[in-house]
Design a protein around this motif. Structure first.
Motif, mmCIF file in Angstrom:
data_model
loop_
_atom_site.group_PDB
_atom_site.id
_atom_site.type_symbol
_atom_site.label_atom_id
_atom_site.label_comp_id
_atom_site.label_asym_id
_atom_site.label_seq_id
_atom_site.Cartn_x
_atom_site.Cartn_y
_atom_site.Cartn_z
ATOM 1 N N ILE A 18 0.844 -1.204 0.000
ATOM 2 C CA ILE A 18 0.000 0.000 0.000
ATOM 3 C C ILE A 18 0.876 1.249 0.000
ATOM 4 C CG2 ILE A 18 -1.635 1.365 1.393
ATOM 5 C CD1 ILE A 18 -3.004 -0.952 0.030
ATOM 6 N N SER A 19 1.922 1.240 0.783
ATOM 7 C CA SER A 19 2.828 2.395 0.847
ATOM 8 C C SER A 19 3.423 2.698 -0.519
ATOM 9 C CB SER A 19 3.941 2.140 1.865
ATOM 10 O OG SER A 19 3.405 2.006 3.159
ATOM 11 N N LYS A 20 3.847 1.660 -1.218
ATOM 12 C CA LYS A 20 4.417 1.842 -2.556
ATOM 13 C C LYS A 20 3.382 2.446 -3.498
ATOM 14 C CE LYS A 20 6.526 -0.643 -6.374
ATOM 15 N NZ LYS A 20 6.837 -1.936 -6.963
ATOM 16 N N ALA A 21 2.169 1.917 -3.482
ATOM 17 C CA ALA A 21 1.115 2.418 -4.363
ATOM 18 C C ALA A 21 0.756 3.871 -4.049
ATOM 19 C CB ALA A 21 -0.122 1.528 -4.261
ATOM 20 N N LEU A 22 0.679 4.204 -2.768
ATOM 21 C CA LEU A 22 0.320 5.574 -2.394
ATOM 22 C C LEU A 22 1.419 6.558 -2.747
ATOM 23 C CD1 LEU A 22 -1.540 5.005 0.988
ATOM 24 C CD2 LEU A 22 -2.516 5.358 -1.290
ATOM 25 N N MET A 86 -9.984 4.593 2.155
ATOM 26 C CA MET A 86 -10.065 6.059 2.200
ATOM 27 C C MET A 86 -8.999 6.691 1.311
ATOM 28 S SD MET A 86 -12.651 7.132 3.908
ATOM 29 C CE MET A 86 -12.301 8.815 4.397
ATOM 30 N N ARG A 87 -7.794 6.133 1.326
ATOM 31 C CA ARG A 87 -6.726 6.668 0.472
ATOM 32 C C ARG A 87 -7.015 6.408 -1.002
ATOM 33 N NH1 ARG A 87 -2.809 10.309 2.359
ATOM 34 N NH2 ARG A 87 -3.108 10.307 4.598
ATOM 35 N N ALA A 88 -7.600 5.254 -1.320
ATOM 36 C CA ALA A 88 -8.005 4.989 -2.702
ATOM 37 C C ALA A 88 -9.070 6.008 -3.120
ATOM 38 C CB ALA A 88 -8.527 3.565 -2.846
ATOM 39 N N ALA A 89 -9.991 6.301 -2.223
ATOM 40 C CA ALA A 89 -11.024 7.307 -2.506
ATOM 41 C C ALA A 89 -10.392 8.662 -2.820
ATOM 42 C CB ALA A 89 -11.979 7.428 -1.321
ATOM 43 N N ASP A 90 -9.357 9.020 -2.076
ATOM 44 C CA ASP A 90 -8.661 10.293 -2.326
ATOM 45 C C ASP A 90 -8.066 10.326 -3.736
ATOM 46 O OD1 ASP A 90 -9.296 11.025 0.274
ATOM 47 O OD2 ASP A 90 -7.279 10.606 1.057
ATOM 48 N N VAL A 130 2.072 8.762 5.961
ATOM 49 C CA VAL A 130 1.113 9.869 5.883
ATOM 50 C C VAL A 130 1.825 11.201 6.105
ATOM 51 C CG1 VAL A 130 -0.878 10.915 7.021
ATOM 52 C CG2 VAL A 130 -0.895 8.473 6.460
ATOM 53 N N ALA A 131 2.748 11.243 7.045
ATOM 54 C CA ALA A 131 3.513 12.469 7.272
ATOM 55 C C ALA A 131 4.313 12.852 6.017
ATOM 56 C CB ALA A 131 4.442 12.292 8.467
ATOM 57 N N GLU A 132 4.885 11.855 5.386
ATOM 58 C CA GLU A 132 5.664 12.074 4.150
ATOM 59 C C GLU A 132 4.773 12.589 3.014
ATOM 60 O OE1 GLU A 132 7.349 9.047 0.772
ATOM 61 O OE2 GLU A 132 7.751 8.505 2.853
ATOM 62 N N LEU A 133 3.627 11.952 2.835
ATOM 63 C CA LEU A 133 2.747 12.305 1.726
ATOM 64 C C LEU A 133 2.010 13.616 1.938
ATOM 65 C CD1 LEU A 133 1.177 8.826 0.874
ATOM 66 C CD2 LEU A 133 3.094 9.970 -0.248
ATOM 67 N N ASP A 134 1.753 13.974 3.178
ATOM 68 C CA ASP A 134 0.993 15.177 3.464
ATOM 69 C C ASP A 134 1.852 16.442 3.586
ATOM 70 O OD1 ASP A 134 -1.273 13.652 3.372
ATOM 71 O OD2 ASP A 134 -1.602 13.592 5.541
ATOM 72 N N GLN A 135 3.124 16.319 3.272
ATOM 73 C CA GLN A 135 4.010 17.490 3.359
ATOM 74 C C GLN A 135 3.683 18.504 2.293
ATOM 75 O OE1 GLN A 135 8.163 16.516 3.285
ATOM 76 N NE2 GLN A 135 8.042 15.304 5.129
#
Length: 135
Positions: A18-22, A86-90, A130-135
């Motif tokens: 999941i981390s890789k996909a996100l 929820m992340r897929a929805a985003d 999430v911290a990494e992606l939301d920067q």
């Protein structure tokens, strides 16, 4: 003990995939590639539940919950499944597919509510991501 070890390994593989996909979805500019990442998330969710992705992702929210209950692992996996959905929805929302985004959110909320997970709480294994992606 053996079942616990199996569950931890299953979750570890899920988190990694999941981390890789996100990360991919976040870094690409091409909507098609972001949608491929969303499909990867969905496939990972289905695999975690030992289901066919085409079937699992088309289940109504209540039916998805029922399948999780029948798997016997629903309670252990609910927070991970809800987070991933929820992340897929985003991703779907960002690419303009609001109908699929809404459906994934409904699935995520049903899973969280049915198993007592907090939809707003990020599973510990995903907090750094999430911290990494939301920067």
């Amino acid at each position: 003990m053996l079942q616990r070890d199996y569950l931890l390994e299953l979750i570890s593989q899920f988190v990694e995939s999941i981390s890789k996909a996100l990360r991919t979805a976040q870094s690409v500019k091409e909507p098609r590639m972001a949608l491929d990442a969303a499909a990867s998330v969905e496939q990972d969710v289905a695999s975690l539940l030992d289901m066919d992705p085409a079937v699992a992702m088309n289940l109504s929210p209540d039916s998805l919950v029922t399948m999780m209950v029948l798997s016997g692992l629903g309670e252990s996996l609910a927070e991970y499944v809800a987070f991933a959905l929820m992340r897929a929805a985003d991703i779907y929302e960002r690419t303009g597919d609001s109908d699929t985004a809404e459906f994934r959110r409904a699935q995520a909320h049903a899973v969280a509510e049915s198993f007592g997970a907090d939809i707003n709480t990020v599973p510990e294994e995903f907090t750094a991501l999430v911290a990494e992606l939301d920067q």
